[in-house]
Design an enzyme around this catalytic site. Structure first.
Site, PDB file in Angstrom:
ATOM      1  N   LYS A 132      -2.940  66.181 202.350  1.00 16.58           N
ATOM      2  CA  LYS A 132      -3.561  65.973 201.032  1.00 16.58           C
ATOM      3  C   LYS A 132      -4.981  66.548 201.092  1.00 16.58           C
ATOM      4  O   LYS A 132      -5.965  65.820 201.237  1.00 16.58           O
ATOM      5  CB  LYS A 132      -3.544  64.475 200.703  1.00 16.58           C
ATOM      6  CG  LYS A 132      -3.718  64.165 199.234  1.00 16.58           C
ATOM      7  CD  LYS A 132      -3.350  62.729 198.960  1.00 16.58           C
ATOM      8  CE  LYS A 132      -3.877  62.245 197.615  1.00 16.58           C
ATOM      9  NZ  LYS A 132      -3.447  63.007 196.454  1.00 16.58           N
TER      10      LYS A 132
HETATM   11  N1  PMP Z   1       2.117  65.213 195.059  1.00 18.19           N
HETATM   12  C1  PMP Z   1       0.814  65.435 194.896  1.00 18.19           C
HETATM   13  C2  PMP Z   1       0.316  66.843 194.829  1.00 18.19           C
HETATM   14  C3  PMP Z   1      -0.075  64.362 194.760  1.00 18.19           C
HETATM   15  O1  PMP Z   1      -1.380  64.576 194.586  1.00 18.19           O
HETATM   16  C4  PMP Z   1       0.426  63.049 194.797  1.00 18.19           C
HETATM   17  C5  PMP Z   1      -0.502  61.887 194.635  1.00 18.19           C
HETATM   18  N2  PMP Z   1      -1.051  61.468 195.846  1.00 18.19           N
HETATM   19  C6  PMP Z   1       1.809  62.857 194.985  1.00 18.19           C
HETATM   20  C7  PMP Z   1       2.629  63.978 195.112  1.00 18.19           C
HETATM   21  C8  PMP Z   1       2.411  61.507 195.060  1.00 18.19           C
HETATM   22  O2  PMP Z   1       2.079  60.885 196.278  1.00 18.19           O
HETATM   23  P1  PMP Z   1       1.891  59.306 196.377  1.00 18.19           P
HETATM   24  O3  PMP Z   1       3.102  58.684 195.799  1.00 18.19           O
HETATM   25  O4  PMP Z   1       1.753  59.048 197.831  1.00 18.19           O
HETATM   26  O5  PMP Z   1       0.658  58.973 195.611  1.00 18.19           O
END
Ligand code: PMP
Length: 312
Positions: free
Chosen positions: A153
């Site tokens: 991320k």
């Molecule tokens: N994809 C992206 C690009 C994101 O930024 C997020 C948000 N964190 C997600 C998927 C979903 O991940 P999560 O469920 O862990 O928040």
């Protein structure tokens, strides 16, 4: 407001970085987004899947070569203390950010200082989930693992997401669906995506340049356990979106957001579908600590608050 910054809890106004900071110039940081849910009857805030978020932060740091001075346990404890110090009695969003903090000019990842900050902000809905969202396929392709690894991320990746999101919004859509360079469905600008097709849930697998979402993992588990629906992870063609019975997105900010229209084609009958609705209702209880089977996903922040009646 209190923020964790340079190893201490400080007033928000003191949590500022210099303009020369490496991460500010080059996007060399990685972060998490964690929701805290206020449970009115218990007078408690539950941080949703706190450990899982920090385990993913550790992985992101490993990919970027950012040294974290704290263990996952310490990061969980710091976050809990931060929310308590702010005394929230509402839904919150927690943003830990590990970044290259050297104030120096030069593109690289090595021989730089690392730092960590954690800030919080009150937070409500992210996408217009109630009656479903309208999405478009983006003209921006999702970053590839060999460009900037999407499973990390990374702050800099969000230029890719922001371009797609703005294109979608300015064209009148709520959210963008990004494809891989091969043309398969990858994910939203900040959400994973699921299709309901012939009674099964289908979602792109981990090698489709997705962030491997924690909400995604939660939905896979809830669907299997409570709805008896298995999830198939496989490449998805763009046109499968158009013939799906239901489509929804998942994410910490987006929670479970039904998609009722893609590229101006109504999905199913153009209304929120039954599987999306059931998952959404269950998720709303799960995150506030109201579903016994999932209490282990919810970390209370305030000590000594007696648990109210817990329903299965
Ligand atoms: N994809 C992206 C690009 C994101 O930024 C997020 C948000 N964190 C997600 C998927 C979903 O991940 P999560 O469920 O862990 O928040």
């Amino acid at each position: 407001m209190v923020t964790y910054f340079r190893g201490a809890f400080v007033d928000d106004r003191e949590a500022v970085i210099g303009v020369k900071t490496h991460a500010f110039n080059y996007g060399t940081g990685c972060f998490e987004g964690i929701r805290g849910y206020w449970n009115v009857s218990e007078g408690q805030i539950y941080l949703f899947r706190l450990r899982d978020h920090y385990q993913r932060l550790v992985q992101s740091c490993r990919i970027l070569g950012i040294g974290l001075r704290h263990t996952v346990d310490e990061l969980c404890a710091l976050t809990t203390e931060l929310v308590v110090r702010n005394g929230y009695q509402q839904d919150v969003y927690v943003r830990p950010l590990a970044y290259k903090s050297s104030e120096i000019v030069g593109v690289r990842m090595h021989d730089l200082d690392d730092d960590l900050t954690i800030f919080t902000t009150p937070f409500g809905k992210y996408l217009p989930a109630e009656n479903g969202c309208r999405c478009c396929t983006s003209s921006y392709r999702r970053v590839d693992d060999n460009a900037i690894p999407a499973r990390a991320k990374v702050t800099g990746i969000y230029v890719n997401s922001a371009l797609a999101k703005t294109e979608a919004n300015l064209n009148g859509f709520d959210e963008a669906i990004m494809l891989t360079h091969e043309g398969h469905v990858s994910e939203g600008s900040g959400e994973n995506i699921f299709l309901v097709l012939n009674g099964a849930l289908i979602t792109p697998g981990p090698t489709e340049n997705i962030l491997i979402g924690i909400t995604r993992a939660s939905v896979i588990e809830m669907a299997r356990r409570d709805l008896g629906i298995e999830t198939i992870e496989r490449p998805i063609d763009r046109s499968e979106l158009y013939v799906a019975d239901e489509v929804f997105m998942t994410g910490t900010a987006a929670e479970i957001s039904p998609i009722v229209d893609v590229d101006r084609r109504p999905i199913g009958d153009g209304r929120v579908g039954p599987v999306s609705e059931r998952l959404r209702r269950l998720f709303d209880r799960v995150v506030r600590g109201q579903a016994n089977a999932y209490r282990h996903w919810c970390s209370p922040v305030y000590p000594g608050v007696p648990a109210a009646s817990v329903r299965a």
